[in-house]
Design an enzyme around this catalytic site. Structure first.
Site, short mmCIF file in Angstrom:
data_model
loop_
_atom_site.label_atom_id
_atom_site.label_comp_id
_atom_site.label_asym_id
_atom_site.label_seq_id
_atom_site.Cartn_x
_atom_site.Cartn_y
_atom_site.Cartn_z
N HIS A 18 0.82 -1.21 0.00
CA HIS A 18 0.00 0.00 0.00
C HIS A 18 0.86 1.27 0.00
O HIS A 18 1.59 1.52 0.96
CB HIS A 18 -0.87 -0.04 1.26
CG HIS A 18 -1.85 1.06 1.38
ND1 HIS A 18 -1.99 1.80 2.53
CD2 HIS A 18 -2.77 1.54 0.50
CE1 HIS A 18 -2.96 2.69 2.36
NE2 HIS A 18 -3.45 2.56 1.14
N ARG A 19 0.80 2.03 -1.09
CA ARG A 19 1.63 3.23 -1.26
C ARG A 19 3.12 2.85 -1.15
O ARG A 19 3.94 3.60 -0.61
CB ARG A 19 1.29 4.32 -0.23
CG ARG A 19 -0.19 4.58 -0.09
CD ARG A 19 -0.52 5.66 0.93
NE ARG A 19 -1.93 5.67 1.27
CZ ARG A 19 -2.49 6.38 2.24
NH1 ARG A 19 -1.74 7.19 2.95
NH2 ARG A 19 -3.78 6.31 2.50
N GLU A 45 0.51 -0.76 -4.66
CA GLU A 45 -0.56 0.23 -4.90
C GLU A 45 0.05 1.61 -4.74
O GLU A 45 0.85 1.85 -3.83
CB GLU A 45 -1.69 0.03 -3.88
CG GLU A 45 -2.90 0.90 -4.13
CD GLU A 45 -3.00 2.16 -3.29
OE1 GLU A 45 -4.00 2.86 -3.41
OE2 GLU A 45 -2.05 2.48 -2.52
N ASP A 47 -1.08 6.06 -5.47
CA ASP A 47 -2.16 7.01 -5.77
C ASP A 47 -1.61 8.03 -6.76
O ASP A 47 -0.45 8.43 -6.66
CB ASP A 47 -2.58 7.74 -4.49
CG ASP A 47 -2.89 6.76 -3.39
OD1 ASP A 47 -3.95 6.15 -3.43
OD2 ASP A 47 -2.03 6.59 -2.48
N HIS A 60 -0.86 10.94 -2.45
CA HIS A 60 -2.16 10.53 -1.91
C HIS A 60 -3.12 11.68 -1.62
O HIS A 60 -4.25 11.72 -2.11
CB HIS A 60 -1.98 9.70 -0.63
CG HIS A 60 -3.28 9.27 -0.04
ND1 HIS A 60 -4.00 10.02 0.86
CD2 HIS A 60 -4.02 8.16 -0.28
CE1 HIS A 60 -5.11 9.40 1.16
NE2 HIS A 60 -5.16 8.27 0.49
N GLU A 119 -4.21 3.89 -8.21
CA GLU A 119 -5.49 4.44 -7.73
C GLU A 119 -5.65 5.86 -8.23
O GLU A 119 -4.84 6.74 -7.92
CB GLU A 119 -5.58 4.41 -6.21
CG GLU A 119 -6.95 4.93 -5.78
CD GLU A 119 -7.14 5.12 -4.29
OE1 GLU A 119 -6.40 4.55 -3.47
OE2 GLU A 119 -8.07 5.89 -3.95
N LYS A 121 -7.21 9.19 -8.01
CA LYS A 121 -7.93 9.96 -6.98
C LYS A 121 -9.09 10.73 -7.62
O LYS A 121 -9.00 11.13 -8.78
CB LYS A 121 -6.94 10.91 -6.29
CG LYS A 121 -6.02 10.19 -5.31
CD LYS A 121 -6.82 9.56 -4.21
CE LYS A 121 -6.02 8.77 -3.22
NZ LYS A 121 -6.86 7.86 -2.43
N ASP A 242 0.54 -1.94 4.55
CA ASP A 242 1.68 -1.02 4.68
C ASP A 242 2.97 -1.80 4.98
O ASP A 242 4.07 -1.23 4.94
CB ASP A 242 1.44 -0.02 5.83
CG ASP A 242 0.19 0.81 5.63
OD1 ASP A 242 -0.18 1.05 4.46
OD2 ASP A 242 -0.43 1.22 6.64
O1 G3P Z 1 -6.61 0.85 -2.62
C1 G3P Z 1 -6.83 0.86 -1.26
C2 G3P Z 1 -6.58 2.19 -0.65
O2 G3P Z 1 -5.42 2.75 -1.19
C3 G3P Z 1 -7.72 3.16 -0.80
O3 G3P Z 1 -7.66 4.22 0.07
O4 G3P Z 1 -7.03 6.39 0.96
O5 G3P Z 1 -5.40 4.53 1.14
O6 G3P Z 1 -5.87 5.60 -1.05
P1 G3P Z 1 -6.43 5.23 0.28
MG MG Z 2 -4.77 4.42 -2.42
#
Ligand code: G3P
Ligand code: MG
Length: 256
Positions: A18-19, A45, A47, A60, A119, A121, A242
């Site tokens: 995640h990120r 992943e 953003d 993000h 992702e 936004k 994470d």
């Molecule tokens: O893809 C899952 C997650 O990344 C979505 O929420 O706010 O962490 O970008 P956020």
């Molecule tokens: Mg995300």
């Protein structure tokens, strides 16, 4: 490198960094992404947002304050301006000097090593979101990354538009916070192939719907072994974390 389609077929559960490895390095930076690759994450992943000069940056928040030394809304800056910001020191002093990357920098880093969930936004008020999609898909196509890229968004109009394009992009619908619809209905409505929600949203009822319809579901943010166990009980296959090393170790131990 395996395509997204191959990864999904070959792995009953997929760890998604995640990120990047954002628990151990500043989120959405090349260091966090490099770290996720080092520990063996096959999927990451990130953003993305658009700058005033139509560059696609990996970031993000809508605003700069939390993760950089800048101030204001990211959509009101050019890439030249954003490049000057420090995107690492907020996390720990040793990461000072880290920059906001471009989507293309990330593509170059992961090429041949991992797949990516981009992702998209939600657009800023009044923004032309079709243009946003055009820029992102053009960058993906010209980097030849389409088979390795999954697009996701909370903005379902963007997803419907993506799904109407003839290039056959892979897409996942993110469940908005106040949306209580079942995954099968969300996929029907958006035309996406995969579904993503938070662990809090993943009730037993949603899990049953995922199983009944054979849906590929991802869940975030899975940072403990207990949460990984619960997510899998509820038929999630994508574990967005994470701490990719921790969840990869857990899945590996389960196989012993
Ligand atoms: O893809 C899952 C997650 O990344 C979505 O929420 O706010 O962490 O970008 P956020
Ligand atoms: Mg995300």
């Amino acid at each position: 490198m395996k395509s997204l389609q191959d990864l999904v077929v070959e792995h009953p559960h997929l760890v998604v960094a995640h990120r990047g490895a954002s628990g151990t390095a500043p989120e959405n930076t090349l260091t966090a992404i490099g770290l996720a690759l080092e520990v063996g994450a096959l999927m990451l992943e990130i953003d993305v947002q658009i700058t005033t000069d139509d560059q696609i940056v990996v970031f993000h928040d809508e605003t700069l304050e939390r993760t950089t030394d800048g101030h204001g809304e990211i959509c009101s800056f050019s890439y030249e301006e954003l490049k000057k910001l420090d995107a690492g020191a907020w996390f720990a002093y040793r990461f000072r000097g880290e920059k906001i990357p471009l989507l293309d920098d990330v593509f170059q880093l992961i090429r041949g090593k991992a797949c990516i969930n981009v992702e998209i936004k939600p657009p800023a008020a009044g923004e032309d979101w079709r243009k946003r999609i055009k820029l992102i898909t053009e960058a993906t196509t010209s980097a030849a990354m389409t088979p390795f890229t999954l697009f996701s968004s909370f903005h379902h109009d963007s997803l419907r538009h993506l799904n109407s394009l003839e290039q056959g992009f892979h897409t996942a619908a993110l469940l908005p916070p106040e949306d209580a619809r079942l995954p099968s209905l969300v996929l029907q409505d958006t035309g996406c192939q995969a579904f993503v929600c938070s662990l809090e949203q993943l009730t037993p009822e949603l899990g049953a719907d995922i199983a009944a319809h054979g849906i590929f579901a991802g869940v975030y943010t899975i940072n403990t072994l207990q949460d990984a166990e619960l997510a899998m009980q509820r038929h999630a296959r994508g574990l967005v974390t994470d701490f990719p090393e921790r969840i990869l170790d857990y899945l590996h131990a389960l196989k012993q």
